[in-house]
Motif scaffolding. Structure first.
Motif, PDB file in Angstrom:
ATOM      1  N   ASP A   1       0.835  -1.202   0.000  1.00 11.56           N
ATOM      2  CA  ASP A   1       0.000   0.000   0.000  1.00 11.56           C
ATOM      3  C   ASP A   1       0.873   1.255   0.000  1.00 11.56           C
ATOM      4  O   ASP A   1       1.891   1.321   0.704  1.00 11.56           O
ATOM      5  CB  ASP A   1      -0.905  -0.014   1.233  1.00 11.56           C
ATOM      6  CG  ASP A   1      -1.980   1.048   1.153  1.00 11.56           C
ATOM      7  OD1 ASP A   1      -3.002   0.790   0.504  1.00 11.56           O
ATOM      8  OD2 ASP A   1      -1.776   2.120   1.738  1.00 11.56           O
ATOM      9  N   LEU A   2       0.469   2.269  -0.768  1.00  4.54           N
ATOM     10  CA  LEU A   2       1.253   3.498  -0.836  1.00  4.54           C
ATOM     11  C   LEU A   2       1.298   4.227   0.502  1.00  4.54           C
ATOM     12  O   LEU A   2       2.294   4.893   0.818  1.00  4.54           O
ATOM     13  CB  LEU A   2       0.697   4.425  -1.928  1.00  4.54           C
ATOM     14  CG  LEU A   2       0.794   3.929  -3.370  1.00  4.54           C
ATOM     15  CD1 LEU A   2       0.419   5.052  -4.327  1.00  4.54           C
ATOM     16  CD2 LEU A   2       2.180   3.394  -3.697  1.00  4.54           C
ATOM     17  N   ASP A   3       0.243   4.132   1.296  1.00  3.49           N
ATOM     18  CA  ASP A   3       0.258   4.764   2.613  1.00  3.49           C
ATOM     19  C   ASP A   3       1.397   4.214   3.466  1.00  3.49           C
ATOM     20  O   ASP A   3       2.046   4.949   4.218  1.00  3.49           O
ATOM     21  CB  ASP A   3      -1.073   4.545   3.338  1.00  3.49           C
ATOM     22  CG  ASP A   3      -2.196   5.393   2.766  1.00  3.49           C
ATOM     23  OD1 ASP A   3      -1.907   6.300   1.965  1.00  3.49           O
ATOM     24  OD2 ASP A   3      -3.358   5.142   3.112  1.00  3.49           O
ATOM     25  N   ALA A   4       1.651   2.916   3.347  1.00  2.12           N
ATOM     26  CA  ALA A   4       2.708   2.289   4.138  1.00  2.12           C
ATOM     27  C   ALA A   4       4.092   2.762   3.724  1.00  2.12           C
ATOM     28  O   ALA A   4       5.060   2.600   4.473  1.00  2.12           O
ATOM     29  CB  ALA A   4       2.617   0.772   4.015  1.00  2.12           C
ATOM     30  N   LEU A   5       4.197   3.361   2.528  1.00  2.00           N
ATOM     31  CA  LEU A   5       5.472   3.873   2.036  1.00  2.00           C
ATOM     32  C   LEU A   5       5.616   5.371   2.259  1.00  2.00           C
ATOM     33  O   LEU A   5       6.614   5.964   1.844  1.00  2.00           O
ATOM     34  CB  LEU A   5       5.604   3.564   0.543  1.00  2.00           C
ATOM     35  CG  LEU A   5       5.576   2.067   0.183  1.00  2.00           C
ATOM     36  CD1 LEU A   5       5.465   1.894  -1.327  1.00  2.00           C
ATOM     37  CD2 LEU A   5       6.818   1.367   0.719  1.00  2.00           C
ATOM     38  N   GLY A   6       4.620   5.989   2.889  1.00  2.00           N
ATOM     39  CA  GLY A   6       4.685   7.419   3.165  1.00  2.00           C
ATOM     40  C   GLY A   6       4.371   8.294   1.976  1.00  2.00           C
ATOM     41  O   GLY A   6       4.679   9.498   1.981  1.00  2.00           O
ATOM     42  N   VAL A   7       3.742   7.732   0.930  1.00  2.00           N
ATOM     43  CA  VAL A   7       3.401   8.513  -0.265  1.00  2.00           C
ATOM     44  C   VAL A   7       2.189   9.388   0.047  1.00  2.00           C
ATOM     45  O   VAL A   7       1.161   8.880   0.516  1.00  2.00           O
ATOM     46  CB  VAL A   7       3.094   7.581  -1.448  1.00  2.00           C
ATOM     47  CG1 VAL A   7       2.683   8.397  -2.671  1.00  2.00           C
ATOM     48  CG2 VAL A   7       4.308   6.707  -1.759  1.00  2.00           C
ATOM     49  N   PRO A   8       2.261  10.690  -0.191  1.00  2.00           N
ATOM     50  CA  PRO A   8       1.146  11.586   0.137  1.00  2.00           C
ATOM     51  C   PRO A   8      -0.126  11.226  -0.624  1.00  2.00           C
ATOM     52  O   PRO A   8      -0.081  10.769  -1.773  1.00  2.00           O
ATOM     53  CB  PRO A   8       1.652  12.972  -0.276  1.00  2.00           C
ATOM     54  CG  PRO A   8       3.131  12.850  -0.283  1.00  2.00           C
ATOM     55  CD  PRO A   8       3.422  11.445  -0.698  1.00  2.00           C
ATOM     56  N   ARG A   9      -1.256  11.445   0.020  1.00  2.00           N
ATOM     57  CA  ARG A   9      -2.554  11.239  -0.610  1.00  2.00           C
ATOM     58  C   ARG A   9      -2.939  12.487  -1.411  1.00  2.00           C
ATOM     59  O   ARG A   9      -2.213  13.483  -1.437  1.00  2.00           O
ATOM     60  CB  ARG A   9      -3.612  10.932   0.452  1.00  2.00           C
ATOM     61  CG  ARG A   9      -3.506   9.507   0.988  1.00  2.00           C
ATOM     62  CD  ARG A   9      -4.589   9.188   2.010  1.00  2.00           C
ATOM     63  NE  ARG A   9      -4.771   7.736   2.091  1.00  2.00           N
ATOM     64  CZ  ARG A   9      -5.724   7.069   1.470  1.00  2.00           C
ATOM     65  NH1 ARG A   9      -6.606   7.717   0.730  1.00  2.00           N
ATOM     66  NH2 ARG A   9      -5.816   5.755   1.584  1.00  2.00           N
ATOM     67  N   ARG A  10      -4.091  12.414  -2.062  1.00  2.00           N
ATOM     68  CA  ARG A  10      -4.597  13.540  -2.855  1.00  2.00           C
ATOM     69  C   ARG A  10      -4.610  14.807  -1.999  1.00  2.00           C
ATOM     70  O   ARG A  10      -4.999  14.781  -0.844  1.00  2.00           O
ATOM     71  CB  ARG A  10      -6.003  13.233  -3.371  1.00  2.00           C
ATOM     72  CG  ARG A  10      -6.634  14.343  -4.177  1.00  2.00           C
ATOM     73  CD  ARG A  10      -8.009  13.952  -4.659  1.00  2.00           C
ATOM     74  NE  ARG A  10      -7.952  13.083  -5.833  1.00  2.00           N
ATOM     75  CZ  ARG A  10      -7.829  13.519  -7.074  1.00  2.00           C
ATOM     76  NH1 ARG A  10      -7.727  14.827  -7.314  1.00  2.00           N
ATOM     77  NH2 ARG A  10      -7.806  12.681  -8.092  1.00  2.00           N
ATOM     78  N   GLY A  11      -4.179  15.918  -2.601  1.00  2.00           N
ATOM     79  CA  GLY A  11      -4.136  17.184  -1.893  1.00  2.00           C
ATOM     80  C   GLY A  11      -2.926  17.343  -1.001  1.00  2.00           C
ATOM     81  O   GLY A  11      -2.828  18.286  -0.223  1.00  2.00           O
ATOM     82  N   GLY A  12      -1.950  16.419  -1.110  1.00  2.00           N
ATOM     83  CA  GLY A  12      -0.737  16.511  -0.296  1.00  2.00           C
ATOM     84  C   GLY A  12      -0.897  16.047   1.130  1.00  2.00           C
ATOM     85  O   GLY A  12      -0.009  16.291   1.963  1.00  2.00           O
TER      86      GLY A  12
END
Length: 480
Positions: free
Chosen positions: A76-87
């Protein structure tokens, strides 16, 4: 923890004699300055010159080459610290994200990402151990300690990397505040912008309505009229040129162009602004605007870059949660011969116009792009791009285009990256591949050694300066 070293002959030909020629050519260009005329690094880094806080924020979270591979393996991208929509930042511990990344490092074996990050770790940070789950914390701490020092702030690294010019990319609705701050600071680093008007040209862009309002406010033009809308583009282009821009960039799904009458343009524009344009009319509007941008470049001298062939945001669910540029853009078949004809009928023979064509469809190199660039004075070939910014992709590019278009209808190399620290690595790969290709031509008695030496320098700095309207530094020009 396993030791690691970059081999000095990496990417050179395996044949010993040809490798020796490549090594000699590379030694002549290895330390030439980096010219990065097209990319997507954040100008705020150089405006504020603040330290990065940790390796996840710097190396992992912004780099879609890295996290798209991990996502493909179910991470999951959240687990990699990738920002969600809107930063919006996920509630993720950066160290935990880095550990997860390091434990899956084997996924990158044989990929350009492996070469780039290995170069960053060893050449930028001096880390000579292999990245894996056993070294993750140690590498994280070594990088974190370095980032806390003045030598690893953005401007210091810019100077250490010997960057002659770095171009970022901003939209037509951007106020260019960071570029203004860079200039006001007195820092001598040459960071310029590039005009990317896609969000106010593409009626199907998710920010179209919002950015049109901002576009009008920034220019003071009546963008509800066709002539006012064109004037707004001219004003914004002038604003960008004031911040050093020498190029525009256009990234639509196709390379389609059009040359409509004034009355047809006005009628189509009214439909677009009224929200009544269907998909076919939206495509026609984008096509007409590519031609309008070429017309404007003929007047103001800005180099025009066309980056077609990507189906953007193919993963609808990921786009909804994380927004654009999250590794879900997929290449598609692209036509150039007929798509570009309306624009080329109008400006194709203009010697002072520079239009650089890129592709994600390699089948078009020999069939369309090399013959087009080998004929029309205004056209140049952009380097191997995105999915093909790789050793094999670069070799294929040279093999498929050189015999038809030659070297001088190209524009050298540009890195097109969001990952600032990977810039030296990417340019190093390009220089090595080009020197290997030239070495083979010398070994086969197809060009002389002195011609290869001249070409190596042209491919590194000469052609890119010419293509983007850049001048060599005074000291270099005097030496020549």
């Amino acid at each position: 923890m396993s030791p690691f070293n970059l081999h000095p002959d990496r990417l050179f030909p395996a044949d010993p004699g040809t490798r020796a020629i490549a090594r000699a050519l590379y030694e002549q260009v290895a330390n030439l300055p980096i010219i990065s005329p097209h990319g997507h690094t954040d100008p705020a880094w150089f405006a504020d010159d603040q330290p990065w806080s940790n390796p996840t924020e710097l190396l992992l979270a912004p780099d879609h080459y890295l996290f798209r591979m991990l996502y493909s393996q179910g991470i999951d991208l959240d687990a990699l610290g990738v920002p969600r929509r809107g930063g919006v930042q996920p509630d993720t511990d950066p160290r935990a994200a880095w550990r997860l990344f390091a434990s899956h490092w084997k996924l990158f074996r044989g990929t350009p990402s492996s070469m780039w990050l290995s170069h960053v770790l060893s050449s930028v940070f001096g880390i000579m151990i292999a990245l894996d789950e056993t070294s993750a914390d140690h590498v994280f701490d070594l990088i974190g300690d370095a980032l806390a020092t003045p030598a690893f702030r953005p401007r210091a690294l810019f100077e250490r990397f010997n960057i002659e010019l770095l171009a970022t990319t901003e939209g037509a609705a951007d106020d260019l505040a960071h570029h203004k701050a860079i200039r006001a600071s007195g820092w001598k680093g040459n960071v310029v912008t590039t005009y990317r008007p896609d969000s106010v040209i593409d009626p199907e862009h998710d920010s179209f309505a919002r950015d049109i309002e901002r576009f009008a406010a920034l220019t003071g033009e009546n963008v509800e009229s066709w002539q006012g809308y064109l004037c707004a583009h001219r004003r914004r282009r002038a604003d960008f040129r004031a911040m050093g821009a020498t190029a525009t960039d256009h990234g639509f799904a196709t390379a389609q162009t059009a040359n409509l009458s004034l009355r047809a343009c006005e009628a189509l524009f009214a439909k677009v602004m009224g929200g009544r344009a269907d998909a076919e009319e939206a495509e026609l509007f984008r096509a007409q605007m590519l031609t309008e941008m070429a017309r404007m470049s003929l007047v103001d001298g800005m180099t025009m870059q066309i980056h077609p062939g990507a189906t953007r945001n193919h993963n609808a669910r990921l786009f909804a949660s994380h927004g654009r540029d999250k590794g879900a853009d997929i290449p598609r078949r692209t036509d150039y011969v007929e798509a570009l004809r309306p624009m080329l009928d109008l400006v194709g023979n203009e010697r002072d116009l520079k239009i650089i064509l890129f592709t994600l469809d390699e089948t078009s190199y020999t069939r369309e792009l090399a013959p087009l660039a080998g004929h029309y004075p205004c056209l140049k070939l952009g380097p191997a791009w995105w999915f093909h910014d790789s050793p094999e992709g670069m070799r294929r590019f040279r093999e498929m285009t050189t015999e038809t278009a030659g070297f001088y209808n190209g524009v050298g190399f540009n890195d097109d990256t969001r990952a600032f620290l990977s810039i030296p690595a990417r340019h190093d790969v390009a220089r090595r591949i080009d020197c290997g290709f030239l070495a083979r031509l010398v070994a086969e008695q197809r060009i002389a050694d002195w011609e290869a030496a001249e070409l190596a320098e042209e491919l590194t700095v000469g052609l890119v300066r010419k293509a983007y309207g850049l001048e060599a530094p005074v000291r270099e020009a005097q030496a020549a």
